[in-house]
Design an enzyme around this catalytic site. Structure first.
Site, PDB file in Angstrom:
ATOM      1  N   TYR A 107     -11.367 -26.426  20.767  1.00  0.00           N
ATOM      2  CA  TYR A 107     -11.388 -27.062  19.440  1.00  0.00           C
ATOM      3  C   TYR A 107     -11.123 -28.562  19.520  1.00  0.00           C
ATOM      4  CZ  TYR A 107      -9.937 -22.210  18.519  1.00  0.00           C
ATOM      5  OH  TYR A 107      -9.808 -20.852  18.513  1.00  0.00           O
ATOM      6  N   TYR A 116      -1.626 -19.146  19.594  1.00  0.00           N
ATOM      7  CA  TYR A 116      -2.958 -19.149  20.201  1.00  0.00           C
ATOM      8  C   TYR A 116      -2.939 -19.828  21.568  1.00  0.00           C
ATOM      9  CZ  TYR A 116      -3.796 -17.946  15.372  1.00  0.00           C
ATOM     10  OH  TYR A 116      -3.727 -17.336  14.142  1.00  0.00           O
ATOM     11  N   GLU A 129       0.329 -13.257   5.809  1.00  0.00           N
ATOM     12  CA  GLU A 129       0.018 -13.031   7.225  1.00  0.00           C
ATOM     13  C   GLU A 129       0.140 -14.313   8.049  1.00  0.00           C
ATOM     14  OE1 GLU A 129      -4.013 -11.614   7.104  1.00  0.00           O
ATOM     15  OE2 GLU A 129      -3.498  -9.713   6.186  1.00  0.00           O
ATOM     16  N   PRO A 130       1.292 -14.958   8.029  1.00  0.00           N
ATOM     17  CA  PRO A 130       1.412 -16.199   8.798  1.00  0.00           C
ATOM     18  C   PRO A 130       1.442 -15.946  10.299  1.00  0.00           C
ATOM     19  CG  PRO A 130       3.559 -15.537   8.002  1.00  0.00           C
ATOM     20  CD  PRO A 130       2.574 -14.548   7.429  1.00  0.00           C
ATOM     21  N   GLY A 131       0.789 -16.817  11.035  1.00  0.00           N
ATOM     22  CA  GLY A 131       0.848 -16.742  12.492  1.00  0.00           C
ATOM     23  C   GLY A 131       1.376 -18.056  13.021  1.00  0.00           C
ATOM     24  N   ARG A 132       0.483 -19.056  13.056  1.00  0.00           N
ATOM     25  CA  ARG A 132       0.782 -20.354  13.636  1.00  0.00           C
ATOM     26  C   ARG A 132       2.059 -21.001  13.113  1.00  0.00           C
ATOM     27  NH1 ARG A 132      -3.603 -23.592  15.292  1.00  0.00           N
ATOM     28  NH2 ARG A 132      -4.849 -22.412  13.808  1.00  0.00           N
ATOM     29  N   ARG A 172      -7.079 -24.159  23.687  1.00  0.00           N
ATOM     30  CA  ARG A 172      -7.265 -24.915  22.438  1.00  0.00           C
ATOM     31  C   ARG A 172      -7.853 -26.317  22.627  1.00  0.00           C
ATOM     32  NH1 ARG A 172      -4.217 -26.143  18.921  1.00  0.00           N
ATOM     33  NH2 ARG A 172      -5.340 -25.273  17.167  1.00  0.00           N
ATOM     34  N   CYS A 179     -12.931 -25.338  37.509  1.00  0.00           N
ATOM     35  CA  CYS A 179     -14.137 -26.073  37.890  1.00  0.00           C
ATOM     36  C   CYS A 179     -15.063 -26.319  36.710  1.00  0.00           C
ATOM     37  CB  CYS A 179     -14.847 -25.318  38.999  1.00  0.00           C
ATOM     38  SG  CYS A 179     -13.808 -25.238  40.447  1.00  0.00           S
ATOM     39  N   GLU A 180     -14.610 -27.049  35.748  1.00  0.00           N
ATOM     40  CA  GLU A 180     -15.425 -27.438  34.596  1.00  0.00           C
ATOM     41  C   GLU A 180     -14.898 -28.772  34.074  1.00  0.00           C
ATOM     42  OE1 GLU A 180     -16.539 -24.922  31.495  1.00  0.00           O
ATOM     43  OE2 GLU A 180     -16.277 -23.071  32.638  1.00  0.00           O
TER      44      GLU A 180
HETATM   45  N1  LLP Z   1      -4.840 -13.282   8.828  1.00  0.00           N
HETATM   46  C1  LLP Z   1      -6.118 -13.233   9.233  1.00  0.00           C
HETATM   47  C2  LLP Z   1      -7.019 -12.253   8.637  1.00  0.00           C
HETATM   48  C3  LLP Z   1      -6.575 -14.124  10.223  1.00  0.00           C
HETATM   49  O1  LLP Z   1      -7.848 -14.075  10.621  1.00  0.00           O
HETATM   50  C4  LLP Z   1      -5.678 -15.056  10.793  1.00  0.00           C
HETATM   51  C5  LLP Z   1      -6.115 -15.989  11.834  1.00  0.00           C
HETATM   52  C6  LLP Z   1      -4.344 -15.058  10.345  1.00  0.00           C
HETATM   53  C7  LLP Z   1      -3.966 -14.167   9.355  1.00  0.00           C
HETATM   54  C8  LLP Z   1      -3.302 -16.003  10.882  1.00  0.00           C
HETATM   55  O2  LLP Z   1      -3.625 -17.320  10.621  1.00  0.00           O
HETATM   56  P1  LLP Z   1      -2.595 -18.486  10.923  1.00  0.00           P
HETATM   57  O3  LLP Z   1      -1.416 -18.340   9.976  1.00  0.00           O
HETATM   58  O4  LLP Z   1      -2.159 -18.381  12.324  1.00  0.00           O
HETATM   59  O5  LLP Z   1      -3.382 -19.716  10.647  1.00  0.00           O
HETATM   60  N2  LLP Z   1      -7.481 -19.637  17.679  1.00  0.00           N
HETATM   61  C9  LLP Z   1      -7.423 -20.585  16.586  1.00  0.00           C
HETATM   62  C10 LLP Z   1      -6.923 -19.942  15.304  1.00  0.00           C
HETATM   63  C11 LLP Z   1      -7.691 -18.712  14.893  1.00  0.00           C
HETATM   64  C12 LLP Z   1      -7.167 -18.073  13.645  1.00  0.00           C
HETATM   65  C13 LLP Z   1      -7.797 -16.761  13.411  1.00  0.00           C
HETATM   66  N3  LLP Z   1      -7.304 -16.034  12.299  1.00  0.00           N
HETATM   67  C14 LLP Z   1      -6.576 -21.787  17.010  1.00  0.00           C
HETATM   68  O6  LLP Z   1      -6.096 -21.817  18.140  1.00  0.00           O
HETATM   69  O7  LLP Z   1      -6.426 -22.729  16.238  1.00  0.00           O
END
Ligand code: LLP
Length: 421
Positions: A315, A370, A273-276, A311, A341-342
């Protein structure tokens, strides 16, 4: 590697000058490169080519339907966490058989829609959720395909807010209690046990926590087998980090190698499940300098704020910020701040920045993940446009919101109308 490069001191995304897009759509806007997205997906997916697997892009990182469609056209599935993301994935044309649904708080209505859509599996995070799934599935007269998200209690060594695999985090079922839950599920008439899942955190820059958690999950799968529960799918979640500044995360090929080695001969389909790692460096937020101000400190005030890119505020995350034209000029230390305004509204603090002036463009790099997906309307700011570059052409894949969109759905009740303004 990404496709944002300078040609004659002007920033390009693929073959399009960033300034040209700014002229056409105004600022701020998110800009994505189709070539980078494609290359990142292919590199990641190919790294697992020799074993049965499905790469399910984590929609939460960048949920635009054009991006979901681009990945789907390359064979991707989608990892969703809400009914809204299911709707997006279906609209984008993602094969429901490649959709996995994670998250601790799925509602009965969301579970119903997911089951009706025929998704691959629900990643269940609690016993109470399991009971609701059983009830909804019984009502629909079908068997719900499920996997349980186990919490392996492994430290992902990342920011506390995005660490999920520790026992103290809200996610999953403690691995020590999971066997009992699987045994209970195996006796439920409308539950079909498909797999085990786990996701320990995001922006991981080491391979070792992934391997450690896989080792624990493998041990658990062996325990399941002893009880006669065979699984067909192992979902390892996402979490692979990217380089924002000086990080040195493993390459997808190194990550895949380590996983495959630890996996050994485990006979099941791997879900990733890659996102970033797919979208982070494929996108930038382009913003315009409104004013500069020098007193005790130097401030560069830009037209994008924490509502557009949360972000840094949330963070304390680092994003490179570069001038779209003439990046190599003289520099000075400044805070790059937005119009909100913060005091927490900043994109960078105490950063060596080129001496830019009002009306110049800046590119906030590595903002594809994100970025837009976490943006909001705070301070009644319309959410910005999203633009996808494909070679020498660019496409607005989300129009900038208008003031009308801002108040859509709001109304003044009759009693207030009678009171007049
Ligand atoms: N699978 C599950 C169950 C997750 O909760 C997440 C991310 C992913 C996959 C994807 O993860 P990745 O490959 O993108 O690391 N908003 C934060 C990141 C929150 C991630 C939440 N879960 C940021 O901007 O760093």
């Amino acid at each position: 590697m990404h496709d944002f490069q300078y040609k004659n001191d002007t920033l390009y995304c693929e073959d399009i000058a960033v300034a040209k897009v700014a002229e056409a759509v105004g600022t701020p806007f998110y800009l994505y490169s189709a070539a980078t997205l494609t290359r990142h997906f292919t590199a990641f997916d190919q790294a697992f080519a020799d074993i049965p697997h499905i790469t399910c892009f984590a929609a939460k990182s960048c949920a635009n339907i054009a991006i979901l469609r681009l990945f789907a056209s390359l064979g991707s599935g989608t990892d969703i966490v809400s009914g809204g993301e299911l709707f997006r994935a279906r609209t984008a044309g993602v094969d429901p058989g490649k959709i996995v649904y994670s998250g601790v708080g799925k509602t009965a209505a969301e579970i119903r829609t997911a089951l009706e859509s025929g998704i691959l599996m629900l990643n269940v995070e609690s016993e109470q959720e399991l009971a609701v799934i059983q009830e909804v599935a019984a009502g629909l007269g079908l068997k719900a395909p499920v996997s349980f998200r186990v919490n392996p209690d492994v430290d992902p060594k990342t920011h506390a807010y995005i660490s999920t695999g520790l026992a103290k985090n809200k996610f999953g079922i403690p691995i020590g209690e999971a066997l009992r839950v699987y045994l209970a599920a195996s006796k439920m008439a409308n539950i079909e046990i498909k797999g085990v899942s786990c996701h320990i955190g995001s922006q991981l820059t080491l391979v070792s926590p992934f391997v450690e958690s896989l080792a624990k999950v493998k041990g658990f799968i062996a325990q399941l087998a002893e009880q006669g529960i065979a699984i067909t799918h192992l979902d390892l979640g996402g979490g692979l980090g990217i380089r924002y500044n000086a990080e040195e995360p493993p390459l997808p090929s190194e990550y895949a190698q380590a996983i495959k080695q630890e996996l050994g001969g485990l006979n099941c389909t791997l879900i990733l499940e890659p996102g970033r790692v797919l979208v982070g460096n494929a996108g930038a937020l382009v913003t315009k300098v409104l004013y500069t101000k020098e007193g005790l400190k130097k401030f560069i005030i830009v037209d994008a704020g924490m509502n557009d890119l949360a972000r840094p505020s949330l963070y304390d995350a680092f994003h490179h910020i570069q001038a779209v034209e003439r990046p190599g000029r003289e520099q000075a230390v400044a805070d790059v701040v937005g119009p909100i305004c913060e005091t927490g509204d900043f994109l960078a603090r105490e950063r060596l920045m080129p001496n830019v002036e009002a009306n110049e463009l800046l590119a906030v790099m590595s903002a594809g993940a994100y970025g837009f997906s976490m943006s909001s309307n705070y301070n009644s700011r319309p959410r910005v446009a999203e633009v996808l570059v494909h070679g020498g052409a660019f496409h607005v894949i989300r129009a900038r919101e208008t003031y009308e969109t801002l108040i859509q759905g709001e109304s003044i009740p009759e009693f207030l109308k009678q009171q007049g303004a």
